[in-house]
Design an enzyme around this catalytic site. Structure first.
Site, PDB file in Angstrom:
ATOM      1  N   ASP A   1       6.919  35.683   3.264  1.00 40.22           N
ATOM      2  CA  ASP A   1       6.341  34.512   3.881  1.00 40.22           C
ATOM      3  C   ASP A   1       5.107  34.230   2.941  1.00 40.22           C
ATOM      4  OD1 ASP A   1       5.260  32.412   5.536  1.00 40.22           O
ATOM      5  OD2 ASP A   1       4.088  33.481   6.954  1.00 40.22           O
ATOM      6  N   GLU A   2       4.719  32.831   2.724  1.00 45.13           N
ATOM      7  CA  GLU A   2       3.530  32.586   1.907  1.00 45.13           C
ATOM      8  C   GLU A   2       3.659  32.717   0.286  1.00 45.13           C
ATOM      9  OE1 GLU A   2       1.813  30.192   3.195  1.00 45.13           O
ATOM     10  OE2 GLU A   2       1.053  30.665   5.212  1.00 45.13           O
TER      11      GLU A   2
ATOM     12  N   LYS B   1       7.693  26.612   9.445  1.00 42.47           N
ATOM     13  CA  LYS B   1       8.318  27.773   8.597  1.00 42.47           C
ATOM     14  C   LYS B   1       8.347  29.056   9.330  1.00 42.47           C
ATOM     15  CE  LYS B   1       4.105  29.049   6.637  1.00 42.47           C
ATOM     16  NZ  LYS B   1       3.801  30.464   7.210  1.00 42.47           N
ATOM     17  N   THR B   2       7.453  29.076  10.334  1.00 41.72           N
ATOM     18  CA  THR B   2       7.482  30.586  11.237  1.00 41.72           C
ATOM     19  C   THR B   2       8.526  30.408  11.921  1.00 41.72           C
ATOM     20  OG1 THR B   2       4.920  30.600  11.080  1.00 41.72           O
ATOM     21  CG2 THR B   2       6.283  32.094  12.559  1.00 41.72           C
TER      22      THR B   2
ATOM     23  N   ARG C   1      -4.409  19.338   7.827  1.00 38.68           N
ATOM     24  CA  ARG C   1      -4.898  20.046   8.978  1.00 38.68           C
ATOM     25  C   ARG C   1      -5.168  19.064  10.420  1.00 38.68           C
ATOM     26  NH1 ARG C   1      -2.958  23.843   7.942  1.00 38.68           N
ATOM     27  NH2 ARG C   1      -2.097  22.482   6.160  1.00 38.68           N
TER      28      ARG C   1
ATOM     29  N   GLN D   1       0.397  23.955  -1.398  1.00 39.84           N
ATOM     30  CA  GLN D   1      -0.721  24.694  -0.739  1.00 39.84           C
ATOM     31  C   GLN D   1      -1.238  26.066  -1.203  1.00 39.84           C
ATOM     32  OE1 GLN D   1      -0.689  24.235   3.618  1.00 39.84           O
ATOM     33  NE2 GLN D   1       1.614  23.968   3.391  1.00 39.84           N
TER      34      GLN D   1
END
Length: 678
Positions: free
Chosen positions: A216-217, A30-31, A609, A247
């Protein structure tokens, strides 16, 4: 540029105008999408400084800025504004807070300063620390502010005697902050939203600075942050939000997953792009993750697909008790280091609660394996750092009573407890500042003892000189700050408090780190200003990324909570304590299905993770108040395996987690490494 993106990423990057929802699953890049999208907007003709990118952490903002420097043309002088919600709000308030009756040179309080305000307020209403501590009061107030509850509304929502007292203190707390020309961290957002809501001309001016907004997020936004986003984008709807409802794990601090779930309904003609190709984990790990999260009823449909094929099938292991679990997990890590040539830093042990790591720390120490427990004291919480920042705040705003009182007698300048108490009483009764009293004409203020009068005169000269040097801006800011710290004699304070040379050196090193931070800031700023540096440090106070990053860079096994692990990745992950009452947490089980849904997302975050290898474990019994109690395997283990038809699955859901059941007999306890459920 496009050749480095997969088709879904390209679609998100090339979208030109109107609302865009990018559902970015774990590990889907995503970044990269956000930064490439900004670069594409600039390439298509949007002025770079008309683009606003909003993140949740300083680390994310810095990473985005760094990537943009690499992909935007070098000749590009204008830059997009990439900032956290709080940093963006602070910028707006520095320009506009006068509309709300605050001075432009307000202070941002945190940590010790806020505890001091809370303690004074509780003293005013005669509430003892044992009944309601300053930190408890601050927790109540922060929770109310995140829920947009004003001081005059809090009493109606109080559900306990302690909450009633907190509600009574809330109004005084807010009034005290305003009298001190100070705001707390939550106020940054609340006051900015109030400005936008109550002053349309301010909203038009501030939102008119940008024609493209990226968040973002987005799944982590609380109600205030969401309202800010709507205010900023309502004029043009060029709003791109990136996030993953799967998430969303911060509901306990005000995040509302509904914002991302309902986005297409709230913003008509929204284009939805799903990023589902995962570049982090193996297919075997993602199969389990997909099985698990599919059990959440309200979510945007998506299925993670592995860019990496195969991989070891994750393991579920159960042990006799938590001591055995810790010992065996550590032995497993030792074996993997030897057999797979792993580094210590390749391993993470993830747990649900802060009480769980103790046996793992013990086992790691016995095995002589280096480890870091993520968390602990932030750099910003250190006494020396808070003292130096208080000195700097007084340079900018001498009427900041909290900061002045912190440093007035550090090192000692002749101000005894009675003198300080008289100063505080006079300031309170006269509705003025302590600085005003100390600098008033003879006869109008307070008659100080000779030592105190001389001490304050010297201190005032130090502040006045530093203020003049800042205004003239002829010398590097770091030199001005260093000179101030030396001239006020702060080194003497450290030597007075700490006798051991090693302690003195450690404390003085923290002071030097502040000067280093000033030097770093002035190297990045076009026109360095002390007030801007102070804001930057205050905003970093709540974002422990620097400390966390420092710990993660060590070559050591990482112990951390599942909440702290979000955004990170490790080659090998051990998720421990996979039992009912731990994950899902007992409190969530008692709260009902909505809380269980968030616990499932938390489990999903933990699973995703892992890059190469995932082990989930549980003890069959756990000590409660010194006595072993039987454990129930977590329902999530069955969901990960896709075995919800297993008879024990429904039993785990329906059974009350035992609090006093006898421990299983040693002869009947399953042997270590037996896998469950089957």
């Amino acid at each position: 540029m496009s050749e480095q993106l997969n088709p879904s990423q390209q679609t998100a990057v090339r979208h030109r105008s109107g609302p865009l929802l990018v559902l970015a699953g774990a590990g889907t890049g995503k970044t990269r999408v956000i930064t490439y999208r900004i670069a594409q907007l600039v390439k298509s003709g949007v002025a770079a400084d008309r683009i606003l990118g909003v993140t949740f952490t300083n680390k994310a903002a810095q990473e985005m800025q760094q990537r943009l420097r690499q992909i935007l043309p070098k000749k590009q002088t204008a830059r997009p504004l990439i900032a956290t919600f709080h940093a963006f709000a602070a910028r707006v308030l520095r320009r506009q807070i006068g509309h709300l009756g605050y001075p432009l040179q307000f202070s941002i309080y945190s940590g010790g300063e806020l505890e001091g305000v809370a303690r004074s307020v509780l003293r005013e209403i005669n509430v003892a620390d044992t009944t309601l501590s300053p930190s408890q009061l601050l927790n109540y107030i922060s929770r109310w502010k995140n829920q947009l509850v004003a001081p005059d509304q809090a009493a109606a929502l109080a559900d306990s005697d302690q909450a009633v007292l907190a509600a009574a203190a809330y109004r005084r707390y807010q009034r005290s902050l305003k009298q001190l020309a100070a705001v707390d961290f939550d106020d940054l957002l609340l006051l900015t939203e109030k400005l936008f809501r109550d002053f349309p001309e301010v909203r038009r001016l501030e939102s008119g600075r940008f024609e493209q907004i990226l968040i973002d997020e987005f799944q982590d936004t609380n109600e205030t942050q969401y309202r800010l986003v709507r205010h900023l984008a309502e004029g043009h709807s060029n709003l791109c939000v990136v996030g993953d409802d799967d998430q969303s794990i911060y509901g306990w601090r005000g995040a509302a997953v509904e914002h991302i779930l309902n986005f297409p309904k709230v913003w008509p003609k929204t284009v939805v792009v799903r990023l589902e190709e995962n570049y982090r984990s193996t297919a075997s790990i993602l199969d389990w993750a997909n099985h698990l999260i599919a059990h959440n009823p309200q979510r945007h449909g998506k299925q993670l697909r592995a860019a990496r094929r195969g991989g070891d099938v994750p393991r579920i292991v159960q042990y006799a008790d938590e001591a055995t679990e810790a010992r065996e997990v550590v032995q497993s890590i030792q074996s993997r280091i030897a057999a797979a040539k792993r580094e210590f830093r390749d391993f993470a042990i993830l747990f649900r609660t802060n009480e769980q790591p103790r046996p793992f720390e013990t086992a790691l120490r016995q095995a002589k394996l280096p480890y870091v427990l993520i968390g602990g004291m932030s750099f910003f919480d250190r006494k020396e750092v808070q003292d130096v920042m208080a000195y700097l705040r007084v340079v900018i705003n001498p009427h900041d009573d909290t900061s002045l009182l912190r440093v007035l007698n550090r090192p000692p300048r002749g101000f005894g407890g009675k003198t300080i108490e008289r100063l505080m009483t006079m300031a309170f009764n006269g509705k003025t500042s302590i600085w005003s009293i100390l600098t008033s004409r003879p006869g109008d203020g307070i008659t100080l003892p000779a030592d105190a009068a001389n001490g304050f005169a010297e201190l005032r000269r130090c502040f006045d000189l530093a203020r003049t040097e800042c205004e003239l801006a002829k010398q590097p800011l770091s030199e001005v700050v260093q000179r101030l710290i030396e001239s006020v004699g702060y080194r003497r304070e450290i030597e007075r408090l700490y006798r051991e040379p090693e302690d003195q050196q450690t404390r003085w090193a923290s002071v030097q780190q502040v000067i280093n931070a000033v030097a770093e800031y002035q190297g990045q700023a076009t026109k360095p200003k002390l007030a801007e540096f102070i804001d930057q440090m205050a905003l970093g106070d709540r974002d422990l990324d620097d400390e966390k990053e420092k710990q993660l860079r060590q070559n050591a096994v990482v112990l951390m909570t599942l909440h702290s692990a979000k955004g990170l990745e490790f080659p090998e992950v051990y998720m421990v304590g996979m039992e009912e009452g731990v994950l899902p947490h007992r409190r969530s089980v008692e709260m009902g299905e909505q809380a269980i849904v968030e616990e499932r997302r938390l489990c999903y975050v933990g699973v995703t993770r892992a890059q190469d290898r995932l082990t989930l474990s549980l003890p069959l019994s756990r000590l409660k108040w010194g006595k072993p109690r039987a454990s129930v395997p977590s329902r999530f283990l069955y969901e990960l395996l896709g075995k919800t038809d297993h008879p024990n699955y429904q039993q785990a859901i329906n059974q009350q987690v035992p609090t006093s059941a006898p421990a299983p007999a040693a002869t009947t306890a399953p042997p270590p490494h037996r896998r469950a459920p089957r």
